[in-house]
Scaffold this active site. Sequence first.
Site, mmCIF file in Angstrom:
data_model
loop_
_atom_site.group_PDB
_atom_site.id
_atom_site.type_symbol
_atom_site.label_atom_id
_atom_site.label_comp_id
_atom_site.label_asym_id
_atom_site.label_seq_id
_atom_site.Cartn_x
_atom_site.Cartn_y
_atom_site.Cartn_z
ATOM 1 N N ARG A 235 51.201 46.129 31.734
ATOM 2 C CA ARG A 235 50.508 45.021 31.075
ATOM 3 C C ARG A 235 50.500 45.253 29.569
ATOM 4 O O ARG A 235 50.260 46.361 29.096
ATOM 5 C CB ARG A 235 49.077 44.958 31.614
ATOM 6 C CG ARG A 235 48.165 43.868 31.050
ATOM 7 C CD ARG A 235 46.776 44.121 31.626
ATOM 8 N NE ARG A 235 45.827 43.050 31.427
ATOM 9 C CZ ARG A 235 44.607 43.234 30.929
ATOM 10 N NH1 ARG A 235 44.219 44.433 30.524
ATOM 11 N NH2 ARG A 235 43.765 42.217 30.826
ATOM 12 N N GLU A 326 39.437 38.033 29.846
ATOM 13 C CA GLU A 326 38.001 38.122 30.156
ATOM 14 C C GLU A 326 37.244 36.900 29.612
ATOM 15 O O GLU A 326 36.332 37.007 28.795
ATOM 16 C CB GLU A 326 37.410 39.422 29.624
ATOM 17 C CG GLU A 326 37.993 40.652 30.299
ATOM 18 C CD GLU A 326 37.300 41.944 29.930
ATOM 19 O OE1 GLU A 326 37.296 42.880 30.749
ATOM 20 O OE2 GLU A 326 36.767 42.026 28.797
ATOM 21 N N GLU A 428 41.681 45.107 35.301
ATOM 22 C CA GLU A 428 41.266 46.245 34.485
ATOM 23 C C GLU A 428 40.283 47.106 35.263
ATOM 24 O O GLU A 428 39.335 46.588 35.865
ATOM 25 C CB GLU A 428 40.559 45.798 33.194
ATOM 26 C CG GLU A 428 41.418 45.098 32.189
ATOM 27 C CD GLU A 428 40.643 44.771 30.909
ATOM 28 O OE1 GLU A 428 39.622 45.451 30.634
ATOM 29 O OE2 GLU A 428 41.049 43.832 30.209
#
Length: 532
Positions: A235, A326, A428
């Site tokens: 990523r 997020e 994550e």
Amino acid sequence: MSGSSRPLRSTATVTGAFVLLTAVLLAGTTVPASAATTLTNPGFEASGGTQTPPGWSESSASGQQSASFTEAGGRSGTYRLSHWASSAYQVETYQQLTGLATGSYTLRAWVRSGGGQVATYLALRDCGGTEQRTPIPTTSTWTQISVTAQVTTGRCTASIVSNARAGNWINVDDLEFGPTDGSGGNPGPNPNLIRGVDISSLKKSEDRGGVYRDAAGNPRDAVQLLRAAGVNYARLRVWVDPADGYNNRARVLTMASRIKAQGMRLLVDFHYSDTWADPGKQYKPAAWSGYSFTQLRDAVYRHTYDILSALKAQGTPADMVQVGNEINDGMLWPDGRSSNWANLAALLTAGSTAVKAVDASTLVMLHLAEGGNNAQHRWWFDQATARGVPFDVIGVSHYLYWHGSLSSLQYNLNDLAARYGRPVLVAETAYGFTLDADDAEPNIFNAALQQAGGYPATPQGQADALRAVFDVVKAVPNGRGLGVFYWEPTWTAVPGNGWDPADPSSGNGWENQALFDYGDHALPGLSVFGTV
């Protein structure tokens, strides 16, 4: 405790044989309960509600073997193991495996607990090295946990331990034990599982002198080392115009070439900012600050399309893309906050449309933090789906020390996958291997967060925490658990590679959560990727 979870039986007879067993065990002698390489009666179905499960043994420093018993209410069958007593107690239920080849072995169990214990854990002991433990979390729903140990003596003892206060309880069921790599009849690694890492800081680290070594101490190319360990997906975050010149278009293209050259897939994480974007900050890029909303929406499309088309043109296309990072409270504040879902939906749709315009096969992920917050996530994705935002994958961040227990993650992922009919993944996660620091910047992961996370801040504790997150994702029904990305495993404490892209003197508060120790050696957590 809930009526469905509490033990149904409170007393049992303690026989003279159990007292003798306790005395022998406390004297330091292991009494084998099974001379076999696999667990006997792993689901307690041979028990029939007995005091001692067939194939298992019990011991107690306080003479309370009766606190360990089987009863009705199994996870997948009729019976389960329970620890409970009306007064404070210490009890162990254990089984010794023998005839084991030297290597790494993993014990998995499905558990529930009302909490409150001094300590309760799953353990592997007497395997030839240090006893390895994984805490049993407080959870009213069945949650799978695991612990891994190195076997060097041909034997190993699987153990369930409670040091509990009056009325504390645990339930355990459906245990599995076998070689970590899947040999010997174990299911083994799932070749389709995403075993990902975010290595966005790697290039800057290397440019500032960062070195990465294998466990034996040999310097290695970091991307090659990760791939050899079993990582199959990387990523990379993208900032629009970062102050340090990293994580921009040019750097992402360079890193993408290295990632693809190792046969790994690529996840591109658009922050739509010049710096960090997360639930607490979603700042517009400076170049976009004066835009009208229409201009802002178009900028999202152009920026997304530009990066992805450049990646495709150089032969390193993105396999998956995050439209925002997020984004619990939206992005590109204030225009795209979640208090204005019409705007947020338009921005997300612009990014998703750009992804598919470059390559229709590229997966679009929408990514939220707080992976155990089911109520918030339901509300958020209800809003997104009601407005027709196109996406393929649901991603969550889940740090055990911030975002809640394994059981809350498991409940949320299972619910989201079923409710929205999409695959889910942990985009994550990370955990500390020490509480010591390697530079002057205070570390984010500290003693208080270690206590919240539930795993020890040791190399093995870090590995066990990561494996536990993988186990939760793998257990999502109908194969909808895609995998896990570990956040910034290569972000070691290299001067000049601190947290603030605008301040070259800033330090790194993450180095004790990297997967390389302070001598740059690969830690046991890295080996998890090749064995899940």
